[in-house]
Design a protein around this motif. Structure first.
Motif, PDB file in Angstrom:
ATOM      1  N   VAL A 135       0.875  -1.172   0.000  1.00  9.73           N
ATOM      2  CA  VAL A 135       0.000   0.000   0.000  1.00  9.73           C
ATOM      3  C   VAL A 135       0.910   1.219   0.000  1.00  9.73           C
ATOM      4  CG1 VAL A 135      -1.844   1.232   1.203  1.00  9.73           C
ATOM      5  CG2 VAL A 135      -1.691  -1.265   1.352  1.00  9.73           C
ATOM      6  N   THR A 136       0.813   2.032  -1.024  1.00 10.12           N
ATOM      7  CA  THR A 136       1.780   3.118  -1.131  1.00 10.12           C
ATOM      8  C   THR A 136       1.133   4.409  -1.624  1.00 10.12           C
ATOM      9  OG1 THR A 136       3.943   3.733  -2.070  1.00 10.12           O
ATOM     10  CG2 THR A 136       2.497   2.427  -3.474  1.00 10.12           C
ATOM     11  N   ARG A 137       1.611   5.507  -1.082  1.00  9.54           N
ATOM     12  CA  ARG A 137       1.120   6.798  -1.548  1.00  9.54           C
ATOM     13  C   ARG A 137       2.332   7.687  -1.801  1.00  9.54           C
ATOM     14  NH1 ARG A 137      -2.726  10.680   2.007  1.00  9.54           N
ATOM     15  NH2 ARG A 137      -1.972  12.612   1.056  1.00  9.54           N
ATOM     16  N   ALA A 138       2.427   8.131  -3.057  1.00  7.61           N
ATOM     17  CA  ALA A 138       3.591   8.931  -3.421  1.00  7.61           C
ATOM     18  C   ALA A 138       3.495  10.306  -2.790  1.00  7.61           C
ATOM     19  CB  ALA A 138       3.685   9.053  -4.937  1.00  7.61           C
ATOM     20  N   PHE A 139       4.634  10.845  -2.456  1.00  9.95           N
ATOM     21  CA  PHE A 139       4.676  12.178  -1.863  1.00  9.95           C
ATOM     22  C   PHE A 139       4.053  13.182  -2.833  1.00  9.95           C
ATOM     23  CE2 PHE A 139       6.628  16.286  -1.062  1.00  9.95           C
ATOM     24  CZ  PHE A 139       6.468  16.412   0.314  1.00  9.95           C
ATOM     25  N   GLY A 140       3.136  14.009  -2.323  1.00  7.35           N
ATOM     26  CA  GLY A 140       2.498  15.024  -3.160  1.00  7.35           C
ATOM     27  C   GLY A 140       1.265  14.537  -3.888  1.00  7.35           C
ATOM     28  N   GLU A 141       0.860  13.260  -3.717  1.00  9.07           N
ATOM     29  CA  GLU A 141      -0.352  12.743  -4.367  1.00  9.07           C
ATOM     30  C   GLU A 141      -1.444  12.533  -3.319  1.00  9.07           C
ATOM     31  OE1 GLU A 141      -0.430  10.130  -7.408  1.00  9.07           O
ATOM     32  OE2 GLU A 141       1.134  11.263  -8.452  1.00  9.07           O
ATOM     33  N   ASP A 142      -2.677  12.519  -3.812  1.00 10.64           N
ATOM     34  CA  ASP A 142      -3.795  12.348  -2.875  1.00 10.64           C
ATOM     35  C   ASP A 142      -4.240  10.901  -2.734  1.00 10.64           C
ATOM     36  OD1 ASP A 142      -3.856  15.052  -2.403  1.00 10.64           O
ATOM     37  OD2 ASP A 142      -5.152  15.411  -4.154  1.00 10.64           O
ATOM     38  N   GLU A 148      -0.697  -6.093  -5.324  1.00 10.77           N
ATOM     39  CA  GLU A 148      -0.852  -7.352  -4.605  1.00 10.77           C
ATOM     40  C   GLU A 148      -0.452  -8.523  -5.481  1.00 10.77           C
ATOM     41  OE1 GLU A 148      -4.301  -7.495  -1.975  1.00 10.77           O
ATOM     42  OE2 GLU A 148      -4.482  -9.619  -2.523  1.00 10.77           O
ATOM     43  N   SER A 149       0.209  -9.496  -4.868  1.00 11.18           N
ATOM     44  CA  SER A 149       0.640 -10.659  -5.657  1.00 11.18           C
ATOM     45  C   SER A 149       0.881 -11.867  -4.762  1.00 11.18           C
ATOM     46  CB  SER A 149       1.931 -10.324  -6.403  1.00 11.18           C
ATOM     47  OG  SER A 149       2.457 -11.483  -7.013  1.00 11.18           O
ATOM     48  N   ASP A 150       0.641 -13.041  -5.357  1.00  8.02           N
ATOM     49  CA  ASP A 150       1.000 -14.265  -4.639  1.00  8.02           C
ATOM     50  C   ASP A 150       2.356 -14.781  -5.119  1.00  8.02           C
ATOM     51  OD1 ASP A 150       0.436 -15.133  -7.142  1.00  8.02           O
ATOM     52  OD2 ASP A 150      -1.247 -16.435  -6.578  1.00  8.02           O
ATOM     53  N   TYR A 155       0.345  -9.893 -10.826  1.00  7.79           N
ATOM     54  CA  TYR A 155      -0.006  -9.009  -9.712  1.00  7.79           C
ATOM     55  C   TYR A 155      -1.162  -8.118 -10.138  1.00  7.79           C
ATOM     56  CZ  TYR A 155       2.768  -6.046 -12.768  1.00  7.79           C
ATOM     57  OH  TYR A 155       3.231  -5.385 -13.867  1.00  7.79           O
ATOM     58  N   THR A 156      -1.779  -7.485  -9.169  1.00  3.03           N
ATOM     59  CA  THR A 156      -2.843  -6.518  -9.467  1.00  3.03           C
ATOM     60  C   THR A 156      -2.446  -5.177  -8.875  1.00  3.03           C
ATOM     61  OG1 THR A 156      -3.961  -7.126  -7.428  1.00  3.03           O
ATOM     62  CG2 THR A 156      -4.680  -8.247  -9.442  1.00  3.03           C
ATOM     63  N   ILE A 157      -2.915  -4.108  -9.508  1.00  3.84           N
ATOM     64  CA  ILE A 157      -2.726  -2.777  -8.940  1.00  3.84           C
ATOM     65  C   ILE A 157      -4.094  -2.089  -8.903  1.00  3.84           C
ATOM     66  CG2 ILE A 157      -1.686  -0.493  -9.245  1.00  3.84           C
ATOM     67  CD1 ILE A 157       0.694  -1.834 -10.582  1.00  3.84           C
TER      68      ILE A 157
END
Ligand code: ADP
Ligand code: MG
Length: 640
Positions: A135-142, A148-150, A155-157
């Motif tokens: 779970v990630t949030r880039a600096f400056g983004e809302d 996710e991946s096994d 994987y899925t985004i």
């Protein structure tokens, strides 16, 4: 679902199905990524005025839930956008990818341990996790994104939520595997325990620059109630507290003047699992094209496994506070294999592989400097703390001698002055330089004798003969000594001579002439004696140097009697024999007896006396008598 790129899939397969035992490094990799992400944000804050970063808040968090079997590594670093997620985690993006492709091409189909050969980064999580969620949030983004991946196909985004910038890597830890066919099973529970995680952080990430925090359970005494009676027993309760697990400032980055000897000692003991403080601590910092810090220790006791096959030499290798390798053998030469320590260089890649190590120029440059530094520190100890140096030499001197021998003398200039030998004349340990300085002007060679004990050597005829001429003899009792001297050949332009090796250059012209005369006058006797001994000796000769004893053994050629003894115990070298020479003292009464027997034509007496002299000489040289029973009978016969 998006599919992994082929190379990523290969690596994943390898990683998950490999027998690779060092699974625990995944945590180091995730923490190192988190630290990089915080670094990037930090850097942005320092270089971009519009970005405000509060230094104090920067941190990495570890949390686990044993029931849900999840382990989370979080950071409040730079985070990733959706495109970055795709680019960075959808393929092997890190610098090790080229090496991986090569290694993989070379080892196609083999069940190899290539994972251990370089940093594998993010994907190593799949060694312990059946599912990874980022779970990630880039600096400056809302908005945040969730990857996710096994770890199998793809994987899925998706879009998601996160309160602030940064990244959580959430691992679903694999179920424990029961053992099969007598093989031990695989337990993953350590990665879900406070103790196990603390231990891993401590071992691999202790010197990461940002705090690595975890909620830990502690116990405290409950406050005593106001109305507690006299029989009140204190009650305890558990509570949780955020604890920083890493020490952050590496001790080797500190100036040695800012660290107390006790701190170094404690660090050494804790890091290298030794009960005793080190004999020496060497710390240095290199600047210039290649920057690094090194902290080295010389143990005060021989590690119990130093001479075992399993012993691994090497220094721990760090790159910017992150441990890459616990024992990097390339950093220390064999003759300093007892040295423990750490080298930290930002210039060494985290993804350096074991195969490229040997060819890595930077690493070689560091190793050269490390070797020099150890040698100069030992020289310093030799000159300024002789007692400590003698203790050191007792422990590790053998390895130094072996270093000269195994390098065919190439290491002689570096190591010869670090050696100590027992001086027969001075009755103490001396260096070769001290031996030379104390020797008389007219002495032409450096003399040594090799055998089992200094007491015995001191009484050997050849030794006493050399000493009688005012020259010192080094009494050598280690099996490597003779080999070391043979490899060195000379020291300070003087030849190193084994007193049992013949050709001692000791005799005066007079001695020489006398010996030659005695030999030619007694030619018949000498050849009768040689005949009696047969193949046991190559020659029977009159010695120009023997003073007291009637006879002694020496050897022709490169194999000395002592070397023969050493090699007799080594597989494959049993057949190697010295060329023995029986040397006689023409001034000894026994020689006169032999001459008389020869005149009288008593061949039997010559044969039995020769045999006795030969066996005596063997005994004195510390070699076994060939037929002890016959020898004892012959002596008994004489005593009747
Ligand atoms: P490396 O660290 O050698 O580049 P990794 O496989 O460990 O390779 O990571 C791949 C990439 O994923 C990193 O280069 C980085 O861009 C990104 N990444 C991984 N973890 C994080 C994180 N916690 N925060 C931000 N970016 C990350
Ligand atoms: Mg990484």
């Amino acid at each position: 679902m998006r599919k992994f790129k082929t190379e990523s899939k290969k690596l994943l397969d390898l990683m998950i199905n490999s027998i690779y035992t060092n699974k625990e490094i995944f945590l180091r990799e995730l923490i190192s990524n988190a630290s990089d992400a915080v670094d990037k944000l930090n850097f942005k804050g320092l270089t971009d005025a519009s970005v405000q970063v509060s230094q104090d808040d920067l941190a990495i968090r570890i949390a686990f839930d044993a029931d849900a079997r999840t382990l989370t590594v979080s950071d409040n670093g730079i985070g990733m956008t959706a495109e970055e997620l795709e680019k960075n985690l959808g393929t092997i993006a890190h610098s090790g990818s080229q090496e991986f492709k090569q290694a993989n091409a070379e080892h196609q189909g083999e069940d190899v341990d290539i994972i251990g050969q370089f940093g594998v980064g993010f994907y190593s999580a799949f060694m312990v996790a059946s599912k990874v969620r980022v779970v990630t949030r880039a600096f400056g983004e809302d908005i945040a994104h969730v990857w996710e991946s096994d770890g199998l196909e793809g994987y899925t985004i998706e879009e998601g939520e996160r309160a602030e910038h940064g990244t959580d890597v959430i691992l679903t830890i694999r179920e424990n595997q029961p053992g099969q066919d007598g093989e031990p099973g695989e337990s993953y529970d350590t990665y879900l325990s406070e103790w196990g995680l603390k231990d891993l952080v401590h071992r691999y990430s202790n010197y990461v620059r940002y705090p690595i925090q975890m909620l830990v359970t502690k116990s405290r005494q409950k406050p005593k109630p106001e109305d507690a009676g006299d029989d009140y027993k204190p009650e305890y309760e558990d509570y949780q507290e955020l604890e920083t697990l890493n020490s952050m400032t590496p001790i080797w980055k500190k100036r040695s003047s800012d660290v107390t000897p006790e701190e170094y000692n404690e660090f050494y003991k804790a890091t290298f699992h030794d009960w005793e403080a080190p004999a020496r601590t060497i710390s240095f910092h290199a600047e210039g094209t290649l920057e690094y810090d090194a902290l080295l220790f010389i143990p005060s006791k021989v590690p119990f496994d130093l001479y075992s096959k399993d012993y691994q030499k090497g220094l721990a290798l760090y790159s910017s506070n992150v441990m890459i390798m616990e024992k990097c053998a390339e950093l220390v030469p064999d003759h300093f294999n007892f040295v423990r320590g750490i080298v930290d260089s930002a210039d060494v890649s985290l993804n350096i592989s074991r195969e490229t190590l040997q060819h890595d120029r930077q690493l070689r440059a560091i190793a050269t400097r490390v070797e020099k530094k150890i040698a100069s520190d030992l020289a310093d100890m030799r000159d300024n703390d002789r007692e400590a140096y003698e203790a050191f030499f007792e422990n590790f001197g053998r390895g130094l001698k072996y270093g000269i021998y195994s390098s065919y003398g190439m290491k002689k200039d570096d190591l010869a002055d670090l050696l100590l030998f027992y001086s027969a004349k001075q009755g103490k340990l001396v260096t070769l330089k001290e031996y030379r300085e104390a020797s008389p002007e007219d002495q032409k060679a450096i003399y040594y004798a090799a055998g089992d004990s200094t007491e015995r050597l001191a009484h050997m005829p050849m030794v006493t003969s050399v000493l009688a001429r005012g020259y010192d003899v080094m009494l050598c009792t280690q099996d490597v000594d003779d080999f070391c001297f043979q490899a060195m050949q000379t020291y300070d332009e003087q030849e190193l001579k084994n007193v049992a090796g013949g050709n001692l250059d000791l005799e005066t012209e007079e001695d020489k002439k006398a010996a030659e005369e005695a030999a030619s006058e007694n030619e018949a006797l000498l050849s009768a004696m040689k005949e009696a001994l047969g193949d046991k000796v190559v020659r029977v000769a009159v010695s120009p140097v023997l003073t007291d004893a009637p006879s002694a053994l020496s050897s022709d050629g490169p194999i000395s009697l002592e070397m023969e003894k050493v090699m007799a115990g080594q597989a494959g070298a049993e057949g190697i024999k010295s060329q023995r020479v029986l040397e006689l003292n023409a001034g000894h009464p026994i020689f006169a007896t032999l001459r008389a027997a020869e005149k009288a034509g008593d061949t039997e007496k010559i044969a039995s006396y020769t045999d006795l002299l030969y066996n005596q000489a063997l005994l004195v040289a510390g070699l076994p008598v060939e037929d002890p029973v016959a020898f004892a009978q012959a002596v008994t016969e004489l005593m009747k």
